[in-house]
Motif scaffolding. Sequence first.
Motif, mmCIF file in Angstrom:
data_model
loop_
_atom_site.group_PDB
_atom_site.id
_atom_site.type_symbol
_atom_site.label_atom_id
_atom_site.label_comp_id
_atom_site.label_asym_id
_atom_site.label_seq_id
_atom_site.Cartn_x
_atom_site.Cartn_y
_atom_site.Cartn_z
ATOM 1 N N UNK A 1 34.826 33.193 39.382
ATOM 2 C CA UNK A 1 36.135 33.762 39.698
ATOM 3 C C UNK A 1 37.124 32.625 39.905
ATOM 4 N N UNK A 2 38.222 32.665 39.160
ATOM 5 C CA UNK A 2 39.272 31.654 39.276
ATOM 6 C C UNK A 2 40.481 32.325 39.909
ATOM 7 N N UNK A 3 40.871 31.819 41.081
ATOM 8 C CA UNK A 3 41.960 32.409 41.852
ATOM 9 C C UNK A 3 43.091 31.404 41.997
ATOM 10 N N UNK A 4 44.311 31.866 41.779
ATOM 11 C CA UNK A 4 45.489 31.010 41.971
ATOM 12 C C UNK A 4 45.831 30.981 43.457
ATOM 13 N N UNK A 5 45.976 29.792 44.001
ATOM 14 C CA UNK A 5 46.334 29.611 45.408
ATOM 15 C C UNK A 5 47.616 28.792 45.484
ATOM 16 N N UNK A 6 48.422 29.096 46.498
ATOM 17 C CA UNK A 6 49.657 28.342 46.705
ATOM 18 C C UNK A 6 49.654 27.822 48.127
ATOM 19 N N UNK A 7 49.678 26.500 48.242
ATOM 20 C CA UNK A 7 49.737 25.870 49.552
ATOM 21 C C UNK A 7 51.162 25.519 49.915
ATOM 22 N N UNK A 8 51.307 24.764 50.969
ATOM 23 C CA UNK A 8 52.628 24.366 51.428
ATOM 24 C C UNK A 8 53.317 23.448 50.414
ATOM 25 N N UNK A 9 52.558 22.517 49.834
ATOM 26 C CA UNK A 9 53.163 21.541 48.931
ATOM 27 C C UNK A 9 52.666 21.616 47.493
ATOM 28 N N UNK B 1 41.311 27.921 42.502
ATOM 29 C CA UNK B 1 40.058 27.928 43.239
ATOM 30 C C UNK B 1 38.979 28.536 42.345
ATOM 31 N N UNK B 2 37.891 27.814 42.144
ATOM 32 C CA UNK B 2 36.766 28.265 41.343
ATOM 33 C C UNK B 2 35.653 28.651 42.306
ATOM 34 N N UNK B 3 35.159 29.893 42.222
ATOM 35 C CA UNK B 3 34.149 30.335 43.184
ATOM 36 C C UNK B 3 33.052 31.171 42.544
ATOM 37 N N UNK B 4 31.880 31.072 43.152
ATOM 38 C CA UNK B 4 30.699 31.855 42.793
ATOM 39 C C UNK B 4 30.204 32.518 44.062
ATOM 40 N N UNK B 5 29.598 33.681 43.919
ATOM 41 C CA UNK B 5 28.982 34.308 45.084
ATOM 42 C C UNK B 5 27.474 34.202 44.937
ATOM 43 N N UNK B 6 26.838 33.631 45.943
ATOM 44 C CA UNK B 6 25.387 33.439 45.945
ATOM 45 C C UNK B 6 24.818 33.834 47.303
ATOM 46 N N UNK B 7 23.867 34.751 47.316
ATOM 47 C CA UNK B 7 23.144 35.136 48.536
ATOM 48 C C UNK B 7 24.075 35.489 49.692
#
Length: 176
Positions: free
Chosen positions: A127-135, A140-146
């Motif tokens: 899953x690739x999620x767009x994140x916006x921080x302060x600057x 974000x690249x994520x996998x779900x495991x256990x």
Amino acid sequence: MKRFLTILALCLCTLGAFAQNTRFPEVDEIAQIEVNDVVEHEVFCVTRDGVRQYYFCVGNLGIGDDVLQVMFDPVYKLYIPLGSTFAEAMEHMQQLKIQVQNAAGTRTEWAGNFAPLLPTEERETVTVTTRKGLFCRRLEFSLERDGYIRSTSVSKSDLNNLLFNLKLNSKRYENR
């Protein structure tokens, strides 16, 4: 005794010639981002049995939940396959650059490989999620495991640097 040592030395000298018939794939690094002499992200090509495959290594994954990630595994990395030609690799990296511009929280699914040292042929959903921080913006690249989430992120500036380096190396890799 001299004859024995001479034969032993000759055997040791020829050992290198026999070691070249190993099954390790050829790896060609194209572009990379280093932090404190450690490669964080890179685009590279692996040639196995004459077949080329381009990958984007997004780095080591932490383990935790949506808020807190603990980095402890220096061996396993997440690889995103980019295709079998340089043009396909450029196109996929451009798609990631476009995605980082999307609204925060936008999610897409990509094929990925979570493996030690070099990617394998196994694929799983990342899953690739767009994140916006302060600057800055990041993906974000994520996998779900256990029941845990394993994730890492790539900043917009790192993506831009990798794309710039890919464009610089395009003449070298276009015909491959």
